[in-house]
Design a protein around this motif. Structure first.
Motif, PDB file in Angstrom:
ATOM      1  N   ASN A 150       0.862  -1.192   0.000  1.00 21.96           N
ATOM      2  CA  ASN A 150       0.000   0.000   0.000  1.00 21.96           C
ATOM      3  C   ASN A 150       0.891   1.232   0.000  1.00 21.96           C
ATOM      4  O   ASN A 150       1.334   1.692   1.051  1.00 21.96           O
ATOM      5  N   LYS A 151       1.156   1.768  -1.180  1.00 19.71           N
ATOM      6  CA  LYS A 151       2.083   2.890  -1.312  1.00 19.71           C
ATOM      7  C   LYS A 151       1.592   4.152  -0.617  1.00 19.71           C
ATOM      8  O   LYS A 151       2.375   5.070  -0.373  1.00 19.71           O
ATOM      9  N   LYS A 152       0.324   4.221  -0.301  1.00 15.92           N
ATOM     10  CA  LYS A 152      -0.230   5.415   0.353  1.00 15.92           C
ATOM     11  C   LYS A 152      -0.325   5.257   1.878  1.00 15.92           C
ATOM     12  O   LYS A 152      -0.968   6.069   2.542  1.00 15.92           O
ATOM     13  N   ASP A 153       0.317   4.247   2.392  1.00 18.72           N
ATOM     14  CA  ASP A 153       0.331   4.053   3.847  1.00 18.72           C
ATOM     15  C   ASP A 153       1.422   4.946   4.433  1.00 18.72           C
ATOM     16  O   ASP A 153       2.512   4.493   4.786  1.00 18.72           O
ATOM     17  N   TYR A 154       1.129   6.240   4.540  1.00 16.75           N
ATOM     18  CA  TYR A 154       2.115   7.211   5.010  1.00 16.75           C
ATOM     19  C   TYR A 154       2.476   7.003   6.476  1.00 16.75           C
ATOM     20  O   TYR A 154       3.583   7.339   6.899  1.00 16.75           O
ATOM     21  N   ASP A 155       1.550   6.460   7.247  1.00 20.40           N
ATOM     22  CA  ASP A 155       1.844   6.206   8.661  1.00 20.40           C
ATOM     23  C   ASP A 155       2.959   5.174   8.809  1.00 20.40           C
ATOM     24  O   ASP A 155       3.796   5.278   9.716  1.00 20.40           O
ATOM     25  N   SER A 156       2.975   4.179   7.919  1.00 24.63           N
ATOM     26  CA  SER A 156       4.047   3.179   7.987  1.00 24.63           C
ATOM     27  C   SER A 156       5.380   3.771   7.545  1.00 24.63           C
ATOM     28  O   SER A 156       6.442   3.411   8.073  1.00 24.63           O
ATOM     29  N   TYR A 157       5.340   4.671   6.555  1.00 31.25           N
ATOM     30  CA  TYR A 157       6.557   5.401   6.179  1.00 31.25           C
ATOM     31  C   TYR A 157       7.144   6.072   7.422  1.00 31.25           C
ATOM     32  O   TYR A 157       8.348   5.974   7.706  1.00 31.25           O
ATOM     33  N   TYR A 158       6.278   6.783   8.139  1.00 29.73           N
ATOM     34  CA  TYR A 158       6.735   7.508   9.327  1.00 29.73           C
ATOM     35  C   TYR A 158       7.257   6.538  10.386  1.00 29.73           C
ATOM     36  O   TYR A 158       8.277   6.801  11.029  1.00 29.73           O
ATOM     37  N   LYS A 159       6.559   5.426  10.574  1.00 30.84           N
ATOM     38  CA  LYS A 159       6.967   4.441  11.578  1.00 30.84           C
ATOM     39  C   LYS A 159       8.361   3.901  11.288  1.00 30.84           C
ATOM     40  O   LYS A 159       9.188   3.732  12.193  1.00 30.84           O
ATOM     41  N   VAL A 160       8.615   3.606  10.024  1.00 36.37           N
ATOM     42  CA  VAL A 160       9.941   3.096   9.649  1.00 36.37           C
ATOM     43  C   VAL A 160      11.010   4.131  10.007  1.00 36.37           C
ATOM     44  O   VAL A 160      12.055   3.799  10.588  1.00 36.37           O
ATOM     45  N   ALA A 161      10.745   5.389   9.664  1.00 35.87           N
ATOM     46  CA  ALA A 161      11.701   6.463   9.974  1.00 35.87           C
ATOM     47  C   ALA A 161      11.900   6.598  11.473  1.00 35.87           C
ATOM     48  O   ALA A 161      13.032   6.752  11.960  1.00 35.87           O
ATOM     49  N   GLU A 162      10.804   6.541  12.223  1.00 34.68           N
ATOM     50  CA  GLU A 162      10.871   6.670  13.675  1.00 34.68           C
ATOM     51  C   GLU A 162      11.696   5.544  14.293  1.00 34.68           C
ATOM     52  O   GLU A 162      12.530   5.775  15.183  1.00 34.68           O
ATOM     53  N   LEU A 163      11.491   4.328  13.809  1.00 38.11           N
ATOM     54  CA  LEU A 163      12.231   3.177  14.341  1.00 38.11           C
ATOM     55  C   LEU A 163      13.704   3.234  13.949  1.00 38.11           C
ATOM     56  O   LEU A 163      14.585   2.905  14.747  1.00 38.11           O
ATOM     57  N   LEU A 164      13.979   3.653  12.710  1.00 40.67           N
ATOM     58  CA  LEU A 164      15.369   3.807  12.277  1.00 40.67           C
ATOM     59  C   LEU A 164      16.086   4.854  13.132  1.00 40.67           C
ATOM     60  O   LEU A 164      17.245   4.673  13.516  1.00 40.67           O
ATOM     61  N   ASN A 165      15.396   5.929  13.426  1.00 45.15           N
ATOM     62  CA  ASN A 165      15.982   6.973  14.273  1.00 45.15           C
ATOM     63  C   ASN A 165      16.269   6.427  15.668  1.00 45.15           C
ATOM     64  O   ASN A 165      17.300   6.740  16.271  1.00 45.15           O
ATOM     65  N   GLY A 166      15.364   5.598  16.172  1.00 43.50           N
ATOM     66  CA  GLY A 166      15.578   4.977  17.479  1.00 43.50           C
ATOM     67  C   GLY A 166      16.756   4.026  17.495  1.00 43.50           C
ATOM     68  O   GLY A 166      17.370   3.809  18.540  1.00 43.50           O
ATOM     69  N   LEU A 167      17.092   3.482  16.319  1.00 45.05           N
ATOM     70  CA  LEU A 167      18.246   2.587  16.195  1.00 45.05           C
ATOM     71  C   LEU A 167      19.514   3.351  15.825  1.00 45.05           C
ATOM     72  O   LEU A 167      20.516   2.744  15.427  1.00 45.05           O
ATOM     73  N   GLU A 168      19.472   4.697  15.974  1.00 43.60           N
ATOM     74  CA  GLU A 168      20.611   5.573  15.675  1.00 43.60           C
ATOM     75  C   GLU A 168      21.005   5.534  14.200  1.00 43.60           C
ATOM     76  O   GLU A 168      22.176   5.743  13.858  1.00 43.60           O
ATOM     77  N   LYS A 169      20.044   5.286  13.330  1.00 43.69           N
ATOM     78  CA  LYS A 169      20.298   5.328  11.888  1.00 43.69           C
ATOM     79  C   LYS A 169      19.623   6.571  11.315  1.00 43.69           C
ATOM     80  O   LYS A 169      18.655   6.504  10.567  1.00 43.69           O
ATOM     81  N   GLN A 170      20.178   7.736  11.703  1.00 44.72           N
ATOM     82  CA  GLN A 170      19.553   9.008  11.349  1.00 44.72           C
ATOM     83  C   GLN A 170      19.545   9.269   9.843  1.00 44.72           C
ATOM     84  O   GLN A 170      18.591   9.849   9.318  1.00 44.72           O
ATOM     85  N   ASP A 171      20.602   8.859   9.138  1.00 48.39           N
ATOM     86  CA  ASP A 171      20.656   9.111   7.694  1.00 48.39           C
ATOM     87  C   ASP A 171      19.540   8.375   6.964  1.00 48.39           C
ATOM     88  O   ASP A 171      18.860   8.944   6.099  1.00 48.39           O
ATOM     89  N   GLU A 172      19.347   7.098   7.319  1.00 47.59           N
ATOM     90  CA  GLU A 172      18.279   6.321   6.689  1.00 47.59           C
ATOM     91  C   GLU A 172      16.906   6.883   7.079  1.00 47.59           C
ATOM     92  O   GLU A 172      15.995   6.949   6.245  1.00 47.59           O
ATOM     93  N   ALA A 173      16.781   7.290   8.339  1.00 50.41           N
ATOM     94  CA  ALA A 173      15.515   7.875   8.808  1.00 50.41           C
ATOM     95  C   ALA A 173      15.211   9.158   8.051  1.00 50.41           C
ATOM     96  O   ALA A 173      14.070   9.376   7.607  1.00 50.41           O
ATOM     97  N   ALA A 174      16.220  10.013   7.889  1.00 53.80           N
ATOM     98  CA  ALA A 174      16.023  11.281   7.174  1.00 53.80           C
ATOM     99  C   ALA A 174      15.619  11.027   5.720  1.00 53.80           C
ATOM    100  O   ALA A 174      14.754  11.723   5.184  1.00 53.80           O
ATOM    101  N   GLU A 175      16.226  10.030   5.104  1.00 51.46           N
ATOM    102  CA  GLU A 175      15.880   9.701   3.716  1.00 51.46           C
ATOM    103  C   GLU A 175      14.416   9.287   3.604  1.00 51.46           C
ATOM    104  O   GLU A 175      13.693   9.716   2.689  1.00 51.46           O
ATOM    105  N   MET A 176      13.965   8.451   4.540  1.00 48.08           N
ATOM    106  CA  MET A 176      12.557   8.036   4.552  1.00 48.08           C
ATOM    107  C   MET A 176      11.630   9.240   4.738  1.00 48.08           C
ATOM    108  O   MET A 176      10.583   9.349   4.077  1.00 48.08           O
TER     109      MET A 176
END
Length: 406
Positions: A150-176
């Motif tokens: 579901n390409k329009k699932d923007y909440d999951s986009y945000y969740k992935v970024a939030e979790l990546l940021n929590g794992l100290e992967k800020q570059d990947e989070a910022a890209e998302m």
């Protein structure tokens, strides 16, 4: 009565055959339960005809629900892309979750996504369970699979970024987050998180662009205006920082941090009266009151009011001796009154409650105030003009860019 029973029998039989065909076609044993339910409904009608029994309204409704309504719902769900196996698996998973049995809930969902690898609901719910359990990497994988479905699932986009940021992967989070805001620029939480990441990485120009874009959709957002003020502060663009802090203070009259920063900017531009006004408004704030009293003491000394300066300095020390005493000893302006200031032997410093970005902005403003202390008024005016010219040229450039794109 007989006509109604005949019509019911025909419809029920058609639905039964369809359910049986669907079971064979999809190799899905979930249909066995539906077939059993239908048989019960058909049996009620059969006994009614065979023995000439007149069923009461309750049993008539039951036979229609079992033999007609339930299979009809199953057919309609299948037409909408929700196969029976998915419906039952999701029901089972939610029931197990309510019972606190995450293991069986996960197994039901794993069975679902194994049979239907592109099942959006299965991946989404499985991701939420993994996240609750602390399995962040597995959660990310499932959210990504949900997005693929579901390409329009923007909440999951945000969740992935939030979790990546929590794992100290800020570059990947910022890209998302950049990708998300390209698709949905008004997504407020994505702007907040991306701004925080960019500020932490000291990418202030990029953060300013993000906040400026977001303000088009939320111009009355306190956080956006306040954070943009912090970004401009770190870029030494104090004129624009002042505009943002003023807007933040207008939106939230209890924004003591905005008022403190406005006071420091006023000191940079040697507007003593404005600085004093804002510092006075900060005195009720526990986090900033000691600093405000300290700055007011310096202002009183500049005005030649030694007694007032002593009172303010002593109040600042009483409020937070551990922070203020070293600053007073280091500041030459206090030399004429240092003997009259009550300095305790045991210094107690309160725990800092400012966020890292606020602390950096505060320290930057205070350092800039010290640097500009010996500048003349004409130097300050030239600095203002340079900043205003820079902002005007930027606005013209943005306007030309918009005209070109049109």
């Amino acid at each position: 009565m007989e006509a109604e029973q005949l019509i019911f029998a025909v419809i029920a039989l058609v639905f039964f055959i369809y359910m049986f065909y669907s079971m064979i076609k999809n190799n899905d044993t979930s249909y066995v339960m539906i077939l059993i339910i239908q048989v019960v409904g058909i049996a009620l009608n059969f006994f009614e005809v065979l023995f000439g029994i007149k069923l009461n309204l309750f049993f008539v409704v039951v036979k229609y629900i079992l033999a007609v309504i339930i299979p009809l719902i199953v057919i309609l769900l299948a037409k909408k892309g929700k196969p029976l196996f998915e419906v039952i698996s999701l029901i089972k998973a939610n029931v197990f979750l309510k019972m606190g049995n995450n293991k069986k809930a996960k197994q039901a969902l794993i069975d679902l996504v194994t049979k239907y690898p592109e099942n959006y609901n299965g991946h989404k719910l499985l991701a939420k369970i993994y996240e609750q359990e602390g399995g962040m990497r597995k959660a990310i994988d499932e959210y990504v699979l949900a997005i693929d479905s579901n390409k329009k699932d923007y909440d999951s986009y945000y969740k992935v970024a939030e979790l990546l940021n929590g794992l100290e992967k800020q570059d990947e989070a910022a890209e998302m987050l950049f990708n998300l805001l390209n698709k949905k620029p008004e997504y407020y939480k994505a702007t907040e998180l991306l701004g925080e990441i960019l500020i932490k990485k000291e990418l202030y120009k990029e953060a300013a662009n993000v906040y400026q874009d977001a303000l088009k959709y939320n111009p009355m957002s306190y956080d956006l205006n306040y954070n943009l003020g912090i970004v401009y502060t770190m870029l030494n663009d104090f004129q624009n920082a002042k505009i943002c802090y003023e807007k933040a203070a207008e939106i939230n009259s209890l924004s003591y941090h905005s008022k403190y920063f406005l006071a420091e900017i006023a000191l940079i531009y040697k507007d003593i009266e404005e600085a004093e006004k804002y510092f006075m408004q900060v005195l009720d704030n526990e986090e900033l009151s000691a600093d405000a009293y300290y700055e007011l003491a310096k202002i009183e000394l500049l005005k030649g009011n030694k007694e007032s300066a002593i009172r303010y300095a002593n109040t600042a020390i009483d409020t937070d001796s551990g922070k203020i005493v070293p600053k007073i000893k280091k500041e030459p302006v206090f030399i004429p009154i240092i003997a009259k200031i009550s300095i305790p032997f045991n210094l107690e410093e309160k725990e800092a409650k400012l966020l890292e970005k606020e602390l950096k902005a505060k320290e930057h403003l205070e350092e800039t105030t010290e640097i500009t202390r010996n500048l003349s008024n004409s130097d300050i005016e030239q600095m203002k003009i340079r900043n205003e010219t820079k902002e005007f040229e930027k606005s013209e450039k943005d306007l030309d860019s918009r005209d070109f794109n049109m």
